[in-house]
Design an enzyme around this catalytic site. Structure first.
Site, PDB file in Angstrom:
ATOM      1  N   LYS A  68      -2.429   7.834 -14.745  1.00 27.32           N
ATOM      2  CA  LYS A  68      -1.869   9.131 -15.148  1.00 27.32           C
ATOM      3  C   LYS A  68      -2.023   9.413 -16.650  1.00 27.32           C
ATOM      4  O   LYS A  68      -2.227  10.554 -17.049  1.00 27.32           O
ATOM      5  CB  LYS A  68      -0.396   9.221 -14.745  1.00 27.32           C
ATOM      6  CG  LYS A  68      -0.238   9.393 -13.242  1.00 27.32           C
ATOM      7  CD  LYS A  68       1.193   9.515 -12.815  1.00 27.32           C
ATOM      8  CE  LYS A  68       1.244   9.621 -11.293  1.00 27.32           C
ATOM      9  NZ  LYS A  68       2.606   9.674 -10.765  1.00 27.32           N
ATOM     10  N   ASP A 104       4.898  15.935 -10.577  1.00 33.11           N
ATOM     11  CA  ASP A 104       5.892  14.961 -10.104  1.00 33.11           C
ATOM     12  C   ASP A 104       7.327  15.480 -10.282  1.00 33.11           C
ATOM     13  O   ASP A 104       8.167  15.343  -9.391  1.00 33.11           O
ATOM     14  CB  ASP A 104       5.759  13.639 -10.870  1.00 33.11           C
ATOM     15  CG  ASP A 104       4.608  12.784 -10.367  1.00 33.11           C
ATOM     16  OD1 ASP A 104       4.150  13.019  -9.229  1.00 33.11           O
ATOM     17  OD2 ASP A 104       4.173  11.892 -11.117  1.00 33.11           O
ATOM     18  N   GLY A 131       7.468   4.845 -17.484  1.00 38.62           N
ATOM     19  CA  GLY A 131       6.037   4.874 -17.183  1.00 38.62           C
ATOM     20  C   GLY A 131       5.599   6.295 -16.862  1.00 38.62           C
ATOM     21  O   GLY A 131       6.292   7.273 -17.191  1.00 38.62           O
ATOM     22  N   ALA A 133       5.555   7.979 -14.122  1.00 42.75           N
ATOM     23  CA  ALA A 133       6.429   8.764 -13.246  1.00 42.75           C
ATOM     24  C   ALA A 133       7.619   9.331 -14.022  1.00 42.75           C
ATOM     25  O   ALA A 133       7.931  10.522 -13.941  1.00 42.75           O
ATOM     26  CB  ALA A 133       6.909   7.911 -12.076  1.00 42.75           C
ATOM     27  N   ASN A 153      15.026   1.871 -20.016  1.00 41.89           N
ATOM     28  CA  ASN A 153      13.784   1.177 -19.652  1.00 41.89           C
ATOM     29  C   ASN A 153      13.826  -0.261 -20.154  1.00 41.89           C
ATOM     30  O   ASN A 153      14.485  -0.575 -21.139  1.00 41.89           O
ATOM     31  CB  ASN A 153      12.572   1.892 -20.267  1.00 41.89           C
ATOM     32  CG  ASN A 153      11.273   1.414 -19.644  1.00 41.89           C
ATOM     33  OD1 ASN A 153      11.180   1.327 -18.414  1.00 41.89           O
ATOM     34  ND2 ASN A 153      10.278   1.094 -20.455  1.00 41.89           N
TER      35      ASN A 153
HETATM   36  P1  NDP Z   1       3.995   2.716 -14.392  1.00 44.81           P
HETATM   37  O1  NDP Z   1       3.236   1.470 -14.142  1.00 44.81           O
HETATM   38  O2  NDP Z   1       3.439   3.748 -15.316  1.00 44.81           O
HETATM   39  O3  NDP Z   1       5.457   2.334 -15.005  1.00 44.81           O
HETATM   40  C1  NDP Z   1       6.208   1.309 -14.458  1.00 44.81           C
HETATM   41  C2  NDP Z   1       7.650   1.365 -14.971  1.00 44.81           C
HETATM   42  O4  NDP Z   1       8.408   0.425 -14.232  1.00 44.81           O
HETATM   43  C3  NDP Z   1       7.812   1.017 -16.437  1.00 44.81           C
HETATM   44  O5  NDP Z   1       8.888   1.758 -16.969  1.00 44.81           O
HETATM   45  C4  NDP Z   1       8.170  -0.483 -16.372  1.00 44.81           C
HETATM   46  O6  NDP Z   1       8.920  -0.929 -17.493  1.00 44.81           O
HETATM   47  C5  NDP Z   1       9.041  -0.497 -15.141  1.00 44.81           C
HETATM   48  N1  NDP Z   1       9.137  -1.782 -14.466  1.00 44.81           N
HETATM   49  C6  NDP Z   1       8.165  -2.449 -13.792  1.00 44.81           C
HETATM   50  N2  NDP Z   1       8.671  -3.555 -13.214  1.00 44.81           N
HETATM   51  C7  NDP Z   1       9.991  -3.592 -13.535  1.00 44.81           C
HETATM   52  C8  NDP Z   1      11.046  -4.489 -13.243  1.00 44.81           C
HETATM   53  N3  NDP Z   1      10.856  -5.565 -12.501  1.00 44.81           N
HETATM   54  N4  NDP Z   1      12.274  -4.217 -13.721  1.00 44.81           N
HETATM   55  C9  NDP Z   1      12.483  -3.115 -14.466  1.00 44.81           C
HETATM   56  N5  NDP Z   1      11.529  -2.232 -14.793  1.00 44.81           N
HETATM   57  C10 NDP Z   1      10.287  -2.465 -14.321  1.00 44.81           C
HETATM   58  O7  NDP Z   1       4.317   3.322 -12.951  1.00 44.81           O
HETATM   59  P2  NDP Z   1       4.751   4.820 -12.623  1.00 44.81           P
HETATM   60  O8  NDP Z   1       5.748   5.255 -13.623  1.00 44.81           O
HETATM   61  O9  NDP Z   1       3.553   5.679 -12.432  1.00 44.81           O
HETATM   62  O10 NDP Z   1       5.426   4.664 -11.177  1.00 44.81           O
HETATM   63  C11 NDP Z   1       6.721   4.063 -11.024  1.00 44.81           C
HETATM   64  C12 NDP Z   1       7.124   4.102  -9.549  1.00 44.81           C
HETATM   65  O11 NDP Z   1       7.332   5.429  -9.114  1.00 44.81           O
HETATM   66  C13 NDP Z   1       6.057   3.499  -8.653  1.00 44.81           C
HETATM   67  O12 NDP Z   1       6.725   2.636  -7.762  1.00 44.81           O
HETATM   68  C14 NDP Z   1       5.457   4.700  -7.946  1.00 44.81           C
HETATM   69  O13 NDP Z   1       5.013   4.370  -6.662  1.00 44.81           O
HETATM   70  C15 NDP Z   1       6.649   5.651  -7.883  1.00 44.81           C
HETATM   71  N6  NDP Z   1       6.243   7.071  -7.831  1.00 44.81           N
HETATM   72  C16 NDP Z   1       6.586   7.833  -6.747  1.00 44.81           C
HETATM   73  C17 NDP Z   1       6.234   9.162  -6.674  1.00 44.81           C
HETATM   74  C18 NDP Z   1       6.619   9.991  -5.498  1.00 44.81           C
HETATM   75  O14 NDP Z   1       6.059  11.076  -5.323  1.00 44.81           O
HETATM   76  N7  NDP Z   1       7.555   9.570  -4.679  1.00 44.81           N
HETATM   77  C19 NDP Z   1       5.445   9.822  -7.744  1.00 44.81           C
HETATM   78  C20 NDP Z   1       5.167   8.942  -8.852  1.00 44.81           C
HETATM   79  C21 NDP Z   1       5.536   7.622  -8.861  1.00 44.81           C
HETATM   80  P3  NDP Z   1       8.183  -1.404 -18.864  1.00 44.81           P
HETATM   81  O15 NDP Z   1       7.886  -0.131 -19.611  1.00 44.81           O
HETATM   82  O16 NDP Z   1       9.183  -2.245 -19.542  1.00 44.81           O
HETATM   83  O17 NDP Z   1       6.940  -2.152 -18.451  1.00 44.81           O
END
Ligand code: NDP
Length: 281
Positions: A68, A104, A131, A133, A153
């Protein structure tokens, strides 16, 4: 006979995506002629693969994890939402120029307000994640006028960057917008939105029952089995919970409307998709 217009969802991995099914139903129900596929491209092949797809005659695509941010960088014309979030989920060509938007947040807000009947105006919100989303939904959430929005976060600096990029919008809405680390959260909330990949990894978030106000909702952007533990935690605390299937269909409907100029029946398609998933399809 003219070829149906081509679209795709590009991600890595993307095999699990329900977007082709959703867009095929939108097309059937609105009488549009289009073909929508999945394209699995690793980050190092995203830009080249996207340009090839468009050069082969496609009109546009959805972009999902992890592309994205790169999609926003590649666009020549970006919506205000994309400019704030630096993340795009919808791309399309218009007169040879690559346009980007992020649907989104529209999908999420529609699901919260219209699907679940929640009132965001004046609410206390906790959005977890920073992230692609979370970045995409922050501006539309603020536009709904919550009293307070805490963005938490794991990596605090990413939450702080997002909050800084949205401070003017929060001030306009008179919303108190704060960045916080994931650990040590204080206060209670009407709606907690999990926009992290923690559910995907099967990892629990460090939340307490006290973070949920009476009558609160917990919303996981994930759907299917990965969303179940977060929803079960909320239920065990006496709160209500939802997965992100409504958001998925809602953001797809907004993309479809941008590409085709026609609004598909999102509620009908969401009900059909829920039934399909419940039957193991
Ligand atoms: P990104 O990879 O861009 O971001 C991931 C985020 O999750 C970061 O903030 C990261 O924190 C955090 N994170 C990852 N693992 C952990 C953990 N174990 N504990 C706490 N925080 C964690 O992904 P996206 O933002 O694009 O997507 C996030 C979720 O949203 C996905 O599961 C995706 O499938 C879902 N989604 C659903 C949509 C829908 O239409 N229903 C649309 C878009 C997304 P850090 O910054 O510290 O690494």
């Amino acid at each position: 006979m003219p070829q149906p217009t081509a679209y795709a969802v590009i991600g890595h991995p993307v095999a699990h995506s329900r977007s082709p099914w959703i867009h095929a139903r939108f097309a059937e129900l609105t009488g549009q002629s289009l073909r929508y596929t999945r394209l699995d491209l690793p980050p190092e092949r995203f830009a080249q693969g996207l340009h090839q797809f468009l050069a082969d005659g496609a009109h546009g695509c959805n972009v999902t994890v992890p592309h994205k941010f790169e999609a926003a960088r590649l666009a020549q014309v970006s919506s205000e939402r994309v400019q704030r979030a630096h993340a795009a989920n919808t791309l399309w060509l218009h007169e040879g120029v690559l346009h980007a938007d992020n649907t989104d947040g529209l999908g999420l807000v529609a699901d919260l307000q219209d699907g679940l009947g929640l009132d965001l105006a004046g609410a206390q919100l906790l959005l977890i994640g920073a992230g692609g989303a979370a970045a995409g939904v922050l501006a539309p959430l603020l536009a709904a006028g919550p009293a307070r929005l805490v963005l938490a976060n794991r990596s605090l600096h990413r939450a702080q960057t997002l909050v800084a990029a949205h401070a003017d919008l929060a001030a306009l809405q008179k919303t108190e917008l704060l960045a916080h680390a994931l650990h040590g959260l204080e206060g209670d909330f009407d709606i907690i939105i999990n926009a992290t990949a923690s559910s995907l990894n099967g990892q629990a978030l460090p939340l307490e029952a006290t973070h949920l106000r009476p009558g609160a909702w917990a919303y996981d952007m994930m759907y299917g089995p990965p969303a179940q533990p977060f929803m079960a935690w909320a239920h065990s605390c006496g709160a209500r919970a939802s997965d992100g299937l409504g958001m998925l269909v809602g953001q797809a409907a907004e993309s479809f409307a941008l590409w085709r100029g026609v609004r598909p029946p999102a509620a009908q398609v969401l009900a059909e998709l829920r039934a399909l998933l419940a039957s193991g399809g």
